[in-house]
Design a protein around this motif. Structure first.
Motif, mmCIF file in Angstrom:
data_model
loop_
_atom_site.group_PDB
_atom_site.id
_atom_site.type_symbol
_atom_site.label_atom_id
_atom_site.label_comp_id
_atom_site.label_asym_id
_atom_site.label_seq_id
_atom_site.Cartn_x
_atom_site.Cartn_y
_atom_site.Cartn_z
ATOM 1 N N CYS A 1 0.814 -0.894 -0.317
ATOM 2 C CA CYS A 1 0.230 -0.002 0.126
ATOM 3 C C CYS A 1 1.025 0.809 0.016
ATOM 4 C CB CYS A 1 -1.195 -0.013 1.386
ATOM 5 S SG CYS A 1 -1.803 -1.503 1.321
ATOM 6 N N CYS B 1 1.910 3.272 -3.030
ATOM 7 C CA CYS B 1 1.049 4.192 -4.000
ATOM 8 C C CYS B 1 0.171 5.447 -2.523
ATOM 9 C CB CYS B 1 -0.142 3.971 -4.534
ATOM 10 S SG CYS B 1 0.218 2.409 -5.670
ATOM 11 N N HIS B 2 -0.048 4.524 -1.496
ATOM 12 C CA HIS B 2 -0.546 5.221 -0.519
ATOM 13 C C HIS B 2 0.585 6.262 0.754
ATOM 14 C CE1 HIS B 2 -4.509 4.833 -2.819
ATOM 15 N NE2 HIS B 2 -4.422 3.142 -1.853
ATOM 16 N N HIS C 1 -10.109 -2.506 5.736
ATOM 17 C CA HIS C 1 -10.445 -2.702 3.993
ATOM 18 C C HIS C 1 -10.427 -4.049 3.231
ATOM 19 C CE1 HIS C 1 -10.644 2.460 3.564
ATOM 20 N NE2 HIS C 1 -9.043 2.205 4.097
ATOM 21 N N HIS D 1 -6.965 -4.601 -5.818
ATOM 22 C CA HIS D 1 -6.389 -3.881 -6.395
ATOM 23 C C HIS D 1 -4.925 -3.260 -6.102
ATOM 24 C CE1 HIS D 1 -6.915 0.459 -5.251
ATOM 25 N NE2 HIS D 1 -5.921 0.550 -4.086
HETATM 26 C C1 HEC Z 1 -0.444 1.020 -7.846
HETATM 27 C C2 HEC Z 1 -0.765 1.871 -7.123
HETATM 28 C C3 HEC Z 1 -1.782 1.259 -6.007
HETATM 29 C C4 HEC Z 1 -0.895 0.342 -4.847
HETATM 30 C C5 HEC Z 1 -0.048 -0.248 -4.559
HETATM 31 C C6 HEC Z 1 -2.806 0.540 -3.894
HETATM 32 N N1 HEC Z 1 -3.124 1.423 -4.360
HETATM 33 FE FE1 HEC Z 1 -5.050 2.227 -3.166
HETATM 34 N N2 HEC Z 1 -5.852 3.016 -5.100
HETATM 35 C C7 HEC Z 1 -5.098 3.486 -6.046
HETATM 36 C C8 HEC Z 1 -5.937 4.688 -6.309
HETATM 37 C C9 HEC Z 1 -5.107 5.227 -8.094
HETATM 38 C C10 HEC Z 1 -6.655 4.878 -6.158
HETATM 39 C C11 HEC Z 1 -8.315 6.247 -6.342
HETATM 40 C C12 HEC Z 1 -8.864 4.317 -7.448
HETATM 41 C C13 HEC Z 1 -10.278 5.790 -7.637
HETATM 42 O O1 HEC Z 1 -10.578 6.621 -7.382
HETATM 43 O O2 HEC Z 1 -11.153 4.936 -8.085
HETATM 44 C C14 HEC Z 1 -7.604 4.008 -4.689
HETATM 45 C C15 HEC Z 1 -7.536 3.845 -4.324
HETATM 46 C C16 HEC Z 1 -7.930 3.302 -2.694
HETATM 47 C C17 HEC Z 1 -9.203 3.166 -2.031
HETATM 48 C C18 HEC Z 1 -10.075 4.350 -1.651
HETATM 49 C C19 HEC Z 1 -11.664 2.908 -2.032
HETATM 50 C C20 HEC Z 1 -13.019 4.109 -1.773
HETATM 51 O O3 HEC Z 1 -13.729 4.008 -1.650
HETATM 52 O O4 HEC Z 1 -12.200 5.747 -2.002
HETATM 53 C C21 HEC Z 1 -8.193 2.511 -1.032
HETATM 54 C C22 HEC Z 1 -9.616 2.084 0.219
HETATM 55 C C23 HEC Z 1 -7.212 1.609 -1.059
HETATM 56 N N3 HEC Z 1 -6.692 2.317 -2.494
HETATM 57 C C24 HEC Z 1 -6.313 1.564 0.004
HETATM 58 C C25 HEC Z 1 -6.162 0.525 -0.166
HETATM 59 C C26 HEC Z 1 -4.793 -0.373 -0.068
HETATM 60 C C27 HEC Z 1 -4.991 -1.159 1.079
HETATM 61 C C28 HEC Z 1 -4.060 -0.587 -0.499
HETATM 62 C C29 HEC Z 1 -2.127 -1.747 0.481
HETATM 63 C C30 HEC Z 1 -2.945 -3.949 0.453
HETATM 64 C C31 HEC Z 1 -3.833 -0.089 -1.833
HETATM 65 N N4 HEC Z 1 -4.820 0.753 -2.243
HETATM 66 C C32 HEC Z 1 -2.626 0.276 -2.676
HETATM 67 C C33 HEC Z 1 -3.986 2.636 -5.719
HETATM 68 C C34 HEC Z 1 -3.227 1.567 -5.357
#
Ligand code: HEC
Ligand code: HEC
Ligand code: HEC
Ligand code: HEC
Ligand code: HEC
Ligand code: HEC
Ligand code: HEC
Ligand code: HEC
Length: 248
Positions: free
Chosen positions: A63, A66-67, A88, A94
């Protein structure tokens, strides 16, 4: 030895044992999986089977790619011990394809009380609420950031966190005795109670200020000889300080 000398029941027993052994050997041949024992006392194929399952949890490291902003904030917060996927759900798909899959977020009021709903078996001081009474009708996130939960304002009263002790004292002979009479409480105990500790009384003099024979305290307070009463024990070995009883 003549055959007739052998007790009658031995012959059927022998037959039963023989059949049982044959059945066991047959069962071992037919039922024990082929790969059993290849590496040790287990089925070697199981290793490949388990490894072939789809991975559903990605782990917090991923995570962070990107976050990182959220990871960083959470790492400093009271929720630092919680993994992202606790709340989550499994998010590996994802992380691999963020555009295709979006993990859910637990926005309902039912979720946080799984950990924070009142339950007397939780550790002393664990932040708990009664969901029905605690700001009903509003989402928890209106007031608490799930990635950095801090109390909107530190509660003024000891009872906000030490509810049980406060209500016990409330109905006791010590109802009028303030917590701070016996405890020295540094200001930061409010905001960071686990790092900044409140002090507990260490000797008889705390109780003596009101109960010693010559103490300068209201007359209705019962007196004892502070030197001899209770022998060499601490007062609270015999009297619960938050609900003292003299008729033991
Ligand atoms: C490769 C990049 C990437 C990784 C790695 C990543 N994310 Fe994301 N995530 C994104 C992006 C881009 C968005 C925005 C997508 C959207 O708005 O539809 C997002 C959106 C989200 C959201 C928002 C959902 C919502 O309801 O608004 C959550 C929760 C989330 N990520 C959790 C995680 C978690 C937990 C992990 C680790 C297991 C993770 N992400 C790993 C790129 C990533
Ligand atoms: C205690 C449960 C909990 C944990 C732990 C948690 N989240 Fe969340 N997260 C939520 C909730 C609830 C929301 C919805 C917030 C809202 O709607 O206001 C959310 C929202 C999000 C969003 C949407 C955008 C935003 O900022 O609101 C992203 C992205 C996200 N979380 C990523 C993460 C990542 C990455 C981690 C781990 C570092 C993490 N979350 C840990 C409960 C949690
Ligand atoms: C898996 C269990 C778990 C879940 C789910 C969870 N929390 Fe927590 N929460 C904790 C732990 C652990 C602490 C730290 C308690 C401590 O310091 O002893 C904490 C602390 C808190 C605190 C106290 C902060 C303080 O200043 O004392 C608040 C407020 C809080 N969480 C709100 C929430 C909200 C809102 C949600 C839902 C989005 C939530 N929690 C979901 C485990 C959880
Ligand atoms: C209207 C704002 C508001 C809403 C909505 C809200 N809270 Fe709180 N919460 C507070 C305030 C303010 C405090 C500080 C203590 C107090 O004054 O009651 C607090 C304290 C807490 C504490 C710490 C209690 C303690 O004894 O340490 C937890 C845990 C908590 N809230 C969880 C939740 C959860 C879970 C939800 C959703 C079911 C929620 N809160 C909804 C405002 C809110
Ligand atoms: C914000 C919540 C909070 C408030 C407000 C609070 N406490 Fe505490 N207190 C705690 C927690 C959590 C612990 C447990 C700390 C630990 O186990 O490390 C604790 C522990 C204690 C202890 C035990 C220390 C020990 O060594 O065993 C005493 C005594 C105490 N508090 C007294 C008080 C008094 C008196 C007040 C009011 C003047 C007060 N506290 C206000 C949260 C709070
Ligand atoms: C008459 C003196 C006195 C008063 C008033 C008092 N305490 Fe205590 N408290 C003590 C003593 C003595 C101990 C140590 C007991 C022990 O070690 O067995 C203690 C222990 C504690 C502890 C440690 C946990 C436990 O149960 O042993 C907490 C927390 C605490 N007190 C909070 C409070 C709070 C909150 C108040 C006010 C509502 C309060 N005390 C009022 C004397 C007092
Ligand atoms: C600030 C003054 C004060 C301090 C300090 C204090 N007490 Fe008391 N205590 C009182 C008062 C007031 C009463 C109730 C007198 C009455 O109305 O009967 C009382 C009553 C008692 C009783 C009698 C209960 C009964 O059943 O009649 C005991 C036992 C007692 N306290 C023990 C203690 C111990 C042990 C400590 C030290 C941990 C302590 N007190 C510290 C004020 C104090
Ligand atoms: C070994 C146990 C023990 C210890 C230690 C002890 N007490 Fe007591 N205390 C008792 C008993 C039993 C009674 C009731 C019988 C009596 O009046 O002697 C009592 C009675 C009292 C009373 C009520 C007296 C009255 O006239 O109503 C007070 C006040 C009191 N104790 C305070 C203290 C204080 C303060 C300490 C510490 C200096 C202390 N006790 C230590 C066992 C103890």
């Amino acid at each position: 030895m003549k055959l007739s000398r052998i007790p009658q029941q031995v012959i059927p027993l022998t037959i039963i044992f023989a059949l049982a052994i044959v059945a066991l050997v047959a069962a071992r041949q037919m039922l024990v999986p082929e790969s059993f024992g290849k590496y040790g006392h287990y089925r070697a194929d199981a290793v490949e089977e388990v490894a072939s399952h789809d991975i559903s949890y990605a782990g917090i490291q991923v995570c962070n790619d990107c976050h990182d902003d959220i990871v960083e904030v959470k790492q400093e917060s009271y929720h630092r011990g919680l993994s992202c996927e606790v709340c989550h759900g499994p998010a590996n798909n994802h992380a691999e394809a963020p555009d295709e899959y979006t993990p859910g977020a637990p926005r309902g009021r039912g979720y946080c009380p799984l950990c924070h709903g009142y339950n007397p078996s939780r550790p002393v001081g664990f932040p708990q609420i009664l969901p029905k009474m605690h700001n009903p009708g509003k989402a928890c996130m209106t007031c608490h950031n799930p990635h950095a939960p801090t109390l909107p304002h530190a509660p003024e009263e000891c009872s906000a966190c030490h509810r049980e002790i406060a209500s016990t004292k409330m109905v006791s002979h010590h109802t009028t005795v303030d917590c701070r009479t016996c405890h020295t409480v540094p200001k930061d105990h409010w905001s960071d109670p686990r790092a900044v500790h409140a002090e507990k009384p260490t000797d008889r003099s705390t109780c003596g200020q009101c109960h010693a024979t010559g103490a300068d305290s209201p007359k209705i307070i019962p007196r004892i000889d502070i030197e001899t009463h209770g022998g060499r024990y601490l007062c609270w070995d015999c009297h619960y300080p938050h609900h003292p009883e003299a008729t033991l």
